[in-house]
Design a protein around this motif. Structure first.
Motif, PDB file in Angstrom:
ATOM      1  N   GLN A 106       0.715  -1.199  -0.053  1.00 50.13           N
ATOM      2  CA  GLN A 106      -0.127  -0.036   0.002  1.00 50.13           C
ATOM      3  C   GLN A 106       1.063   1.317  -0.025  1.00 50.13           C
ATOM      4  OE1 GLN A 106      -3.511  -0.226   0.164  1.00 50.13           O
ATOM      5  NE2 GLN A 106      -3.145  -2.427  -0.018  1.00 50.13           N
ATOM      6  N   PHE A 107       0.882   2.197  -1.165  1.00 47.52           N
ATOM      7  CA  PHE A 107       1.447   3.441  -0.884  1.00 47.52           C
ATOM      8  C   PHE A 107       0.504   4.367  -0.501  1.00 47.52           C
ATOM      9  CE2 PHE A 107       3.269   7.393  -2.937  1.00 47.52           C
ATOM     10  CZ  PHE A 107       4.476   7.161  -2.414  1.00 47.52           C
ATOM     11  N   ILE A 108       0.612   5.168   0.464  1.00 47.81           N
ATOM     12  CA  ILE A 108      -0.306   5.943   1.041  1.00 47.81           C
ATOM     13  C   ILE A 108       0.018   7.316   1.201  1.00 47.81           C
ATOM     14  CG2 ILE A 108      -1.603   6.478   3.169  1.00 47.81           C
ATOM     15  CD1 ILE A 108      -1.676   3.386   3.737  1.00 47.81           C
ATOM     16  N   ILE A 109      -0.882   8.084   0.740  1.00 48.17           N
ATOM     17  CA  ILE A 109      -0.658   9.864   0.806  1.00 48.17           C
ATOM     18  C   ILE A 109      -1.586  10.273   1.886  1.00 48.17           C
ATOM     19  CG2 ILE A 109      -0.514  12.002  -0.488  1.00 48.17           C
ATOM     20  CD1 ILE A 109       0.331  10.338  -2.824  1.00 48.17           C
ATOM     21  N   GLU A 110      -1.248  10.543   2.769  1.00 41.58           N
ATOM     22  CA  GLU A 110      -2.061  11.188   3.939  1.00 41.58           C
ATOM     23  C   GLU A 110      -1.825  12.565   4.476  1.00 41.58           C
ATOM     24  OE1 GLU A 110      -3.098  10.306   8.690  1.00 41.58           O
ATOM     25  OE2 GLU A 110      -1.349   9.310   7.680  1.00 41.58           O
TER      26      GLU A 110
END
Length: 871
Positions: free
Chosen positions: A268-272
């Motif tokens: 999972q590549f996550i941009i928060e």
């Protein structure tokens, strides 16, 4: 300064005699008319290399004062080399251009300009890509430009042409007469180093193709799944891995039909965002852009109204996958974190190595932050028969120097992952698996920026462990002494592969085995070894460059491309040069170098000669030069591979080397030795983690100086044995521990220790180890177990008998009970004959053995043989 001649004694240089040199300043004072020009160009023959940036030889000064036709003589077929000097006399020359006319003789015969190359101006990089270098010369300095002319197919004749040098609005033309005459030169002149034709190896493309080396299977793509030898990876719609499976058996000797998963969830590549909102990226179509036997490439564009994520990836036949993740904001966004989340199967997250964690059992909670003091940017996590290494990087990535030279060129922090110290990696146990999170922390994304959140992945093991290599490749490690006795010594020790080092009478200078003066003797030695049924390999790598090679000054003229531009005369290295460089380096190189290996030859015709070397720049055209030299040695010397001592080579170059060795010497080998890098000098790097991308092309690892063989068994397994990566290992420091080594099927080497493993090798032959199946102590199928945690037991099994390797990891005598599941051994308990045979310097013979109460000496062990009555 007027008329002052600077006499520089070359001391221990291989240059035949000292020359008179005049400082550039004094030449200018004597010749005021030179100030009318931005620069002065002059020709020079290959035999008189332009040495220094601030001085000119008397002959060079005369060529400047009285320019005329430059006439040189070459042989047909030769790759002929000459120089052009450029002296910046009235300002900086910022963008020097060099060009060539056709060379034509009176009869109309022609040497086309495309057959002329200036090596300083570019060529092929180490991956075979064309590039151009900008040439600049600072005011008052002299720059040598080395030119090669390919005379292949050129008929004898007198050819005239022009070399043109230009900068800004100024041009200077040098007329050249090339007299091609005499006997045809074979192989472009590469067979004679004195010709300097080998400079053309800087642009060698040997080994650059889509072929795969032996022992591997072609890449196959089915739907979204990529299959390679013993592994399969399925790609998610985002382009990231969703599943990774291993089909290797527990000791990596065979393949299963059913795979074991490494992951519990897709990457999972996550941009928060700062408010905690996760940006939802919509995957576009997954496109496989190119699929060959060697690799599969794919790409996906993931989009959202605020930011796009481009995924460009490639997986190769050996398990190497390169990911480029481009974060492309469409507006300014305040970010809480950008991270990569991976959920690893707890069953497969048994061991760990990297990010300041020494190889061994995984710790439940591990936290790490980016730090340039440490050569750490990669983590391997897995089990013996399945795992993966991640290496985080960005578009600014350059490989750091290794070993004690790390501090001269440490890691460049990736702006994406490191994020000015905010980034790091956490590995923690969880209810659903082992969580591996690479995070980067708070930042503001600017509209129009591109951030590279790149990473490399290596899925392990790489290949099946080869029994012939493990049990029949027996090394005699030659040192710096008379080579003529090595074959006899190796034969006496029971070895069948000899590694020849530098500082030897037959191989004097480091990483240059093909010196004209030793080629005949080295060829004869290789031939003799082959007649004796042995293989002969040479120490050959690229970390150091000897100043004694013929091409040294030409390579130095490449201005940091090949010789690493270190502190020069101010350099200090803790182990080799604590008080500074040698006098020759101080007098001759002066700046932009790092002193490296040095030695005085003690034997043979080179006795008394001093070998000085300097550190090289990683990933330069020296890699091509290395490959060109290897190609030449395989064809001409018939060497059986190379021995690499720590490594400045990248995986692409070593793959090229592997393919050439397989092509010309099918039984050839590459072995890698490494000193223990887990210390402040080397940046606390784990050797096998540091070099893991090279391991697919290595046959054996020899680990290593400063290695503590009293470390726990899990450390042995991960950092010494090579087993989790599908390769064989051997011990070095102090000869290692032979009893513990046998638990992993490894010994030390002859020629380097007082007690060679000769008797163990004889035992292997007597009991036909090459036919046995190895079962490690970590395998749940091992029919032999122990009740003492200090004792480890591995098994060598075939239909004839069992050999149990028992080793004590305690510093005192231990008592253990060996329990045997006889149904799994093929031997009936009531017919079993148990003995400890005599093995000189290893164990005394014992017939009455109590497996229920076995006494194992401190730090030692036994090889116990169990067979049926009558066998």
């Amino acid at each position: 300064m007027k008329n002052r001649l600077i006499i520089l004694l070359l001391g221990i240089s291989t240059i035949a005699s000292a020359q008179q040199y005049q400082s550039c300043t004094s030449v200018l004072e004597e010749n005021r008319s030179f100030n009318d020009k931005l620069f002065i160009a002059f020709p020079e023959q290959r035999e008189n290399p332009i040495l220094w940036f601030d001085s000119l030889s008397v002959t060079q000064v005369e060529k400047i004062r009285k320019p005329g036709l430059f006439s040189v003589t070459a042989a047909p077929g030769e790759l002929f080399v000459f120089q052009t000097g450029v002296w910046a006399v009235a300002g900086d020359v910022k963008d020097l251009q060099i060009s060539f006319s056709d060379f034509i003789d009176k009869g109309g015969k022609n040497i086309s300009s495309y057959k002329l190359t200036c090596y300083n101006n570019g060529g092929l990089d180490f991956k075979g890509r064309q590039f151009v270098k900008k040439i600049a010369v600072a005011e008052g300095r002299v720059q040598a430009l080395w030119v090669g002319v390919d005379l292949g197919g050129v008929e004898p004749g007198t050819y005239k042409g022009v070399v043109t040098l230009g900068a800004e609005k100024e041009q200077q033309r040098i007329p050249v007469q090339l007299n091609v005459e005499g006997t045809d030169v074979v192989n472009h002149g590469y067979d004679e180093g004195r010709r300097l034709a080998r400079l053309n190896w800087l642009n060698s493309g040997a080994g650059i193709d889509n072929a795969i080396p032996k022992g591997y299977a072609p890449v196959k793509v089915s739907g979204k799944t990529i299959r390679i030898l013993g592994r399969a990876m399925t790609i998610d719609d985002t382009g990231l891995p969703s599943e990774i499976q291993t089909f290797f058996t527990a000791a990596n000797q065979e393949l299963n039909t059913k795979g074991e998963p490494l992951l519990n969830k897709a990457f999972q590549f996550i941009i928060e965002k700062e408010n905690g909102e996760i940006i939802k990226l919509k995957p576009g179509g997954l496109h496989f852009n190119d699929v060959t036997e060697a690799a599969a490439e794919w790409s996906v564009l993931n989009t959202s109204p605020e930011v796009d994520l481009a995924c460009i990836a490639k997986m190769e036949f050996d398990g190497f996958a390169n990911y480029q993740l481009l974060v492309m904001p469409k507006k300014n966004i305040s970010i809480k974190d950008i991270r990569l989340e991976i959920l690893v199967s707890k069953k497969k997250a048994v061991y760990m190595m990297g990010l300041n964690h020494e190889g061994g059992k995984r710790i439940p909670d591990w936290k790490w932050k980016w730090d340039t003091v440490k050569n750490q940017d990669a983590l391997w996590i897995g089990d013996v028969n399945g795992g993966f290494r991640l290496k985080w990087k960005s578009s600014n990535y350059t490989r750091p120097l290794v070993n004690i030279y790390y501090k001269f060129s440490p890691l460049e922090m990736p702006p994406s992952w490191a994020n000015e110290g905010n980034g790091g990696v956490n590995v923690t146990d969880g209810a659903n698996g082992v969580s591996l999170v690479a995070y980067s922390g708070k930042r503001t994304l600017q509209n129009g920026d591109i951030l590279h959140y790149d990473f490399e992945m290596l899925v392990t093991p790489f290949k099946l462990i080869d029994k012939e290599t493990r049990y029949n490749d027996r090394y005699y490690q030659g040192g710096g002494r008379n080579s003529g006795v090595k074959i006899a010594d190796a034969k006496k020790a029971g070895a069948n592969i000899i590694n020849i080092h530098q500082a030897d009478d037959i191989y004097p200078y480091i990483n240059y085995p093909y010196l004209d003066d030793n080629i005949t003797e080295l060829t004869s030695l290789v031939n003799t070894a082959h007649k004796e049924g042995m293989r002969m390999k040479v120490y050959y790598t690229t970390r150091e460059l000897t100043k004694n090679l013929p091409e040294f000054w030409a390579l130095n003229s490449l201005n940091g491309e090949v010789i690493f531009p270190g502190p020069g005369n101010a350099s200090r290295t803790e182990a080799l040069h604590p008080y500074g460089p040698a006098k020759w380096l101080i007098a001759n190189l002066r700046e932009k170098y790092i002193p490296a290996w040095y030695d005085t030859i003690k034997y043979g015709k080179f006795k008394g000669e001093v070998d000085l070397s300097v550190i090289t720049t990683p990933d330069s055209r020296l890699n091509n030069f290395y490959i060109g030299g290897l190609d030449w040695m395989l064809k001409n010397l018939k060497i059986d591979g190379v021995y690499i001592d720590d490594c400045a080579l990248d995986r692409f170059t070593l793959l090229r080397a592997r393919k050439l060795i397989d092509r010309y010497r099918p039984n050839g080998k590459i072995d890698l030795h490494s000193w223990n890098h887990f210390n402040a000098w080397a940046g606390y790097a784990n050797c096998l983690n540091l070099y893991m991308d090279l391991l697919p092309f290595i046959d054996q690892v020899w680990i290593g100086e400063a290695r503590n063989y009293d470390r726990k068994p899990d450390h042995w397994l991960i950092e010494v044995s090579g087993i989790p990566f599908g390769i064989c290992g051997q011990m070095l420091e102090g000869g290692g521990n032979p009893w513990r080594g046998m638990v992993y099927g490894i010994t030390t080497r002859a020629g380097w220790t007082i007690n060679p493993p000769t008797e163990l090798w004889k035992f292997w032959d007597a009991y036909e180890f090459r036919k046995k199946n190895f079962i490690g102590y970590w395998e749940n199928t091992n029919p032999v177990t122990t009740d003492n945690p200090q004792i480890k037991v591995s098994l060598y099994k075939d239909s004839a008998n069992l050999v149990i390797a028992v080793a004590n990891w305690s510093d005192r005598e231990e008592i253990t009970r060996l329990d045997i599941d006889w149904n799994k051994t093929g031997i009936k308990q009531n017919e079993a004959v148990v003995q400890i045979p005599e093995i000189k310097d290893y164990q005394n013979a014992q017939l009455d053995i109590m497996l229920s109460k076995l006494k194992v000496p401190a730090k030692k062990g036994f090889l116990i043989v169990i067979s049926n009555k009558g066998n």
